[in-house]
Design a protein around this motif. Structure first.
Motif, PDB file in Angstrom:
ATOM      1  N   UNK A  49      -0.057  -4.552  -1.969  1.00 43.61           N
ATOM      2  CA  UNK A  49       0.921  -4.919  -2.990  1.00 43.61           C
ATOM      3  C   UNK A  49       2.227  -5.376  -2.342  1.00 43.61           C
ATOM      4  N   UNK A  50       2.641  -4.688  -1.289  1.00 49.96           N
ATOM      5  CA  UNK A  50       3.863  -5.082  -0.576  1.00 49.96           C
ATOM      6  C   UNK A  50       3.697  -6.437   0.105  1.00 49.96           C
ATOM      7  N   UNK A  51       2.491  -6.725   0.616  1.00 45.72           N
ATOM      8  CA  UNK A  51       2.218  -8.039   1.202  1.00 45.72           C
ATOM      9  C   UNK A  51       2.328  -9.135   0.147  1.00 45.72           C
ATOM     10  N   UNK A  52       1.820  -8.854  -1.041  1.00 41.59           N
ATOM     11  CA  UNK A  52       1.914  -9.823  -2.132  1.00 41.59           C
ATOM     12  C   UNK A  52       3.380 -10.119  -2.471  1.00 41.59           C
ATOM     13  N   UNK A  53       4.182  -9.077  -2.485  1.00 39.33           N
ATOM     14  CA  UNK A  53       5.593  -9.252  -2.822  1.00 39.33           C
ATOM     15  C   UNK A  53       6.320 -10.100  -1.789  1.00 39.33           C
ATOM     16  N   UNK A  54       5.930  -9.983  -0.520  1.00 38.89           N
ATOM     17  CA  UNK A  54       6.633 -10.665   0.570  1.00 38.89           C
ATOM     18  C   UNK A  54       6.087 -12.058   0.873  1.00 38.89           C
ATOM     19  N   UNK A  55       4.932 -12.419   0.306  1.00 41.61           N
ATOM     20  CA  UNK A  55       4.302 -13.700   0.607  1.00 41.61           C
ATOM     21  C   UNK A  55       4.812 -14.770  -0.360  1.00 41.61           C
ATOM     22  N   UNK A  56       5.557 -15.739   0.169  1.00 38.24           N
ATOM     23  CA  UNK A  56       6.136 -16.797  -0.674  1.00 38.24           C
ATOM     24  C   UNK A  56       5.073 -17.709  -1.287  1.00 38.24           C
ATOM     25  N   UNK A  57       3.868 -17.732  -0.704  1.00 42.82           N
ATOM     26  CA  UNK A  57       2.802 -18.576  -1.249  1.00 42.82           C
ATOM     27  C   UNK A  57       2.249 -18.005  -2.548  1.00 42.82           C
ATOM     28  N   UNK A  58       2.452 -16.718  -2.789  1.00 40.65           N
ATOM     29  CA  UNK A  58       1.987 -16.069  -4.020  1.00 40.65           C
ATOM     30  C   UNK A  58       3.009 -16.319  -5.117  1.00 40.65           C
ATOM     31  N   UNK A  59       2.616 -17.077  -6.114  1.00 39.82           N
ATOM     32  CA  UNK A  59       3.533 -17.446  -7.184  1.00 39.82           C
ATOM     33  C   UNK A  59       3.469 -16.472  -8.361  1.00 39.82           C
ATOM     34  N   UNK A  75      -0.571 -20.254  -4.571  1.00 41.74           N
ATOM     35  CA  UNK A  75      -1.701 -19.807  -5.390  1.00 41.74           C
ATOM     36  C   UNK A  75      -1.260 -18.642  -6.261  1.00 41.74           C
ATOM     37  N   UNK A  76      -2.132 -18.291  -7.212  1.00 35.69           N
ATOM     38  CA  UNK A  76      -1.982 -17.078  -8.012  1.00 35.69           C
ATOM     39  C   UNK A  76      -2.897 -16.032  -7.393  1.00 35.69           C
ATOM     40  N   UNK A  77      -2.353 -14.868  -7.108  1.00 34.24           N
ATOM     41  CA  UNK A  77      -3.144 -13.814  -6.465  1.00 34.24           C
ATOM     42  C   UNK A  77      -3.850 -12.962  -7.513  1.00 34.24           C
ATOM     43  N   UNK A  78      -5.103 -12.652  -7.237  1.00 36.54           N
ATOM     44  CA  UNK A  78      -5.872 -11.717  -8.058  1.00 36.54           C
ATOM     45  C   UNK A  78      -6.017 -10.419  -7.260  1.00 36.54           C
ATOM     46  N   UNK A  79      -5.466  -9.327  -7.785  1.00 35.11           N
ATOM     47  CA  UNK A  79      -5.539  -8.033  -7.101  1.00 35.11           C
ATOM     48  C   UNK A  79      -6.474  -7.109  -7.861  1.00 35.11           C
ATOM     49  N   UNK A  80      -7.680  -6.841  -7.340  1.00 36.20           N
ATOM     50  CA  UNK A  80      -8.601  -5.945  -8.038  1.00 36.20           C
ATOM     51  C   UNK A  80      -8.179  -4.478  -7.887  1.00 36.20           C
ATOM     52  N   UNK A  81      -8.149  -3.775  -9.007  1.00 42.67           N
ATOM     53  CA  UNK A  81      -7.967  -2.315  -9.026  1.00 42.67           C
ATOM     54  C   UNK A  81      -9.244  -1.765  -9.641  1.00 42.67           C
ATOM     55  N   UNK A  82     -10.166  -1.322  -8.799  1.00 38.16           N
ATOM     56  CA  UNK A  82     -11.502  -0.958  -9.275  1.00 38.16           C
ATOM     57  C   UNK A  82     -11.885   0.432  -8.780  1.00 38.16           C
ATOM     58  N   UNK A  83     -12.756   1.095  -9.538  1.00 37.49           N
ATOM     59  CA  UNK A  83     -13.234   2.412  -9.136  1.00 37.49           C
ATOM     60  C   UNK A  83     -12.202   3.494  -9.374  1.00 37.49           C
ATOM     61  N   UNK A  84     -12.437   4.634  -8.770  1.00 39.59           N
ATOM     62  CA  UNK A  84     -11.553   5.795  -8.936  1.00 39.59           C
ATOM     63  C   UNK A  84     -10.245   5.559  -8.185  1.00 39.59           C
ATOM     64  N   UNK A  85      -9.143   5.793  -8.859  1.00 39.72           N
ATOM     65  CA  UNK A  85      -7.818   5.543  -8.295  1.00 39.72           C
ATOM     66  C   UNK A  85      -7.334   6.766  -7.532  1.00 39.72           C
ATOM     67  N   UNK A  86      -6.894   6.567  -6.302  1.00 43.44           N
ATOM     68  CA  UNK A  86      -6.336   7.638  -5.484  1.00 43.44           C
ATOM     69  C   UNK A  86      -4.999   7.179  -4.904  1.00 43.44           C
ATOM     70  N   UNK A  87      -4.333   8.088  -4.234  1.00 45.75           N
ATOM     71  CA  UNK A  87      -3.088   7.741  -3.531  1.00 45.75           C
ATOM     72  C   UNK A  87      -3.477   6.992  -2.264  1.00 45.75           C
ATOM     73  N   UNK A  88      -3.656   5.684  -2.411  1.00 47.23           N
ATOM     74  CA  UNK A  88      -4.257   4.849  -1.366  1.00 47.23           C
ATOM     75  C   UNK A  88      -3.201   3.997  -0.679  1.00 47.23           C
ATOM     76  N   UNK A  89      -2.952   4.256   0.595  1.00 49.85           N
ATOM     77  CA  UNK A  89      -1.940   3.518   1.346  1.00 49.85           C
ATOM     78  C   UNK A  89      -2.330   2.047   1.488  1.00 49.85           C
ATOM     79  N   UNK A  90      -3.613   1.748   1.618  1.00 49.40           N
ATOM     80  CA  UNK A  90      -4.053   0.357   1.776  1.00 49.40           C
ATOM     81  C   UNK A  90      -3.681  -0.479   0.555  1.00 49.40           C
ATOM     82  N   UNK A  91      -3.854   0.097  -0.628  1.00 46.58           N
ATOM     83  CA  UNK A  91      -3.509  -0.638  -1.846  1.00 46.58           C
ATOM     84  C   UNK A  91      -2.018  -0.902  -1.922  1.00 46.58           C
ATOM     85  N   UNK A  92      -1.214   0.088  -1.590  1.00 51.70           N
ATOM     86  CA  UNK A  92       0.236  -0.083  -1.609  1.00 51.70           C
ATOM     87  C   UNK A  92       0.654  -1.141  -0.584  1.00 51.70           C
ATOM     88  N   UNK A  93       0.044  -1.089   0.602  1.00 48.12           N
ATOM     89  CA  UNK A  93       0.360  -2.092   1.628  1.00 48.12           C
ATOM     90  C   UNK A  93       0.040  -3.496   1.134  1.00 48.12           C
TER      91      UNK A  93
END
Length: 329
Positions: free
Chosen positions: A73-83, A53-71
């Motif tokens: 993004x790293x999951x997206x990079x490592x998932x072979x199903x994400x094209x 599939x194609x992944x849609x990653x929402x970046x919404x609201x006020x941006x902070x140094x958010x570990x969950x968002x970085x995690x």
């Protein structure tokens, strides 16, 4: 008469006991279903996105140094199903460091798979900074973007304290420690110090724009005075690549990277993990919620314990973002 009352009390106790055991049984079954599904590997871990599939990653609201968002993004990079990945940005910006951290994570992602940004209503300041991490930026004609710049604000209350007859004394290790202070007029050296910090971060931001958008620094400096642009104006200024929405983003992925445009686009969200759960796990979640309702506990546990977002340090934020839909007021 006394016997009848005792029998009625016993029946009520028995009914309550049976209800409690039924609720506990529902919770146990729900937990077992979720555990079996995850253990089987059918859900690809917690997220359950195991088919191409194609992944849609929402970046919404006020941006902070958010570990969950970085995690995520790293999951997206490592998932072979994400094209490929579509960044859906609808943000006024936020902390400069939050934008930097997210940008760097997205650049690492872009080294592994195609990334395209789609700006919704608003993608300004740190929101635009994050869009720069993509290989292609799409915006609507009336999207608001730009606001390239950095700021730091501080309040002053010493005049009010003077009227109230209140004095605040300070013992500090150096003349610039805890400056500027809201309790006294800041010395010129403190203002110059802050201007230096803001200027250094501004140079980094504009350098990023120059590099990623292939624009000379003189052109960037002419655009980076804090102003906002419509998507159409940003296209003319070469800050974005195309006018359109998600379909335009998908078409670009197909033309530029050979991605199958018929692949489903699935949302990877850090805000609503329930959307990412596989079907069986959502059933388990529903059963647990039903059990909590039966116990009267559904509303007893708050969903968001984080409280309102507070921005510290340098800020890349468009303040007009408190207007409805980001414009028109």
């Amino acid at each position: 008469m006394s016997l009848d009352a005792d029998v009625l009390v016993d029946r009520r106790r028995l009914r309550r006991s049976v209800t409690v055991w039924r609720v506990l049984a529902v919770i146990a079954i729900a937990a077992a279903v979720a555990a079996l599904f995850v253990a089987s590997g059918a859900g690809d871990g917690f997220v359950g996105k195991s088919t191409p599939h194609i992944a849609r990653l929402p970046i919404e609201g006020v941006i902070t140094d958010d570990r969950d968002t970085v995690d995520r993004i790293e999951e997206l990079a490592d998932n072979d199903a994400v094209k490929a990945v579509i960044l859906y940005i609808n943000s006024p910006g936020g902390s400069t460091t939050g934008g930097e951290v997210t940008y760097n994570a997205l650049r690492r992602l872009a080294e592994k798979k195609p990334v395209v940004a789609q700006i919704g209503t608003l993608g300004a300041s740190a929101g635009y900074m994050i869009a720069l991490a993509s290989d292609h930026i799409v915006a609507h004609y009336t999207s608001l973007t730009g606001s390239i710049g950095v700021l730091m604000q501080y309040g002053q209350v010493h005049k009010m304290l003077d009227k109230l007859g209140i004095e605040v004394d300070t013992v500090q290790s150096g003349p610039l420690k805890a400056e500027p202070s809201p309790f006294s007029t800041p010395p010129q050296a403190a203002v110059q110090m802050l201007q230096g910090v803001v200027g250094d971060s501004y140079d980094w931001f504009t350098g990023l724009v120059s590099e990623r958008r292939n624009l000379d620094m003189a052109t960037v400096r002419g655009l980076a005075d804090g102003r906002i642009f419509t998507g159409h104006q940003a296209l003319q200024a070469k800050l974005v690549d195309e006018i359109g929405g998600e379909m335009a983003a998908v078409d670009w992925l197909g033309k530029s990277h050979g991605i199958d445009v018929k692949l489903p686009v699935r949302t990877w969200s850090t805000d609503n993990e329930l959307e990412d759960l596989p079907f069986a796990s959502r059933i388990g979640h529903g059963l647990v919620q039903g059990a909590l309702s039966a116990l009267g506990l559904k509303d007893a546990i708050p969903l968001d314990l984080a409280g309102p977002t507070q921005l510290d340090g340098l800020v890349s934020l468009w303040h007009g973002s408190n207007l409805p839909d980001g414009a028109g007021q």
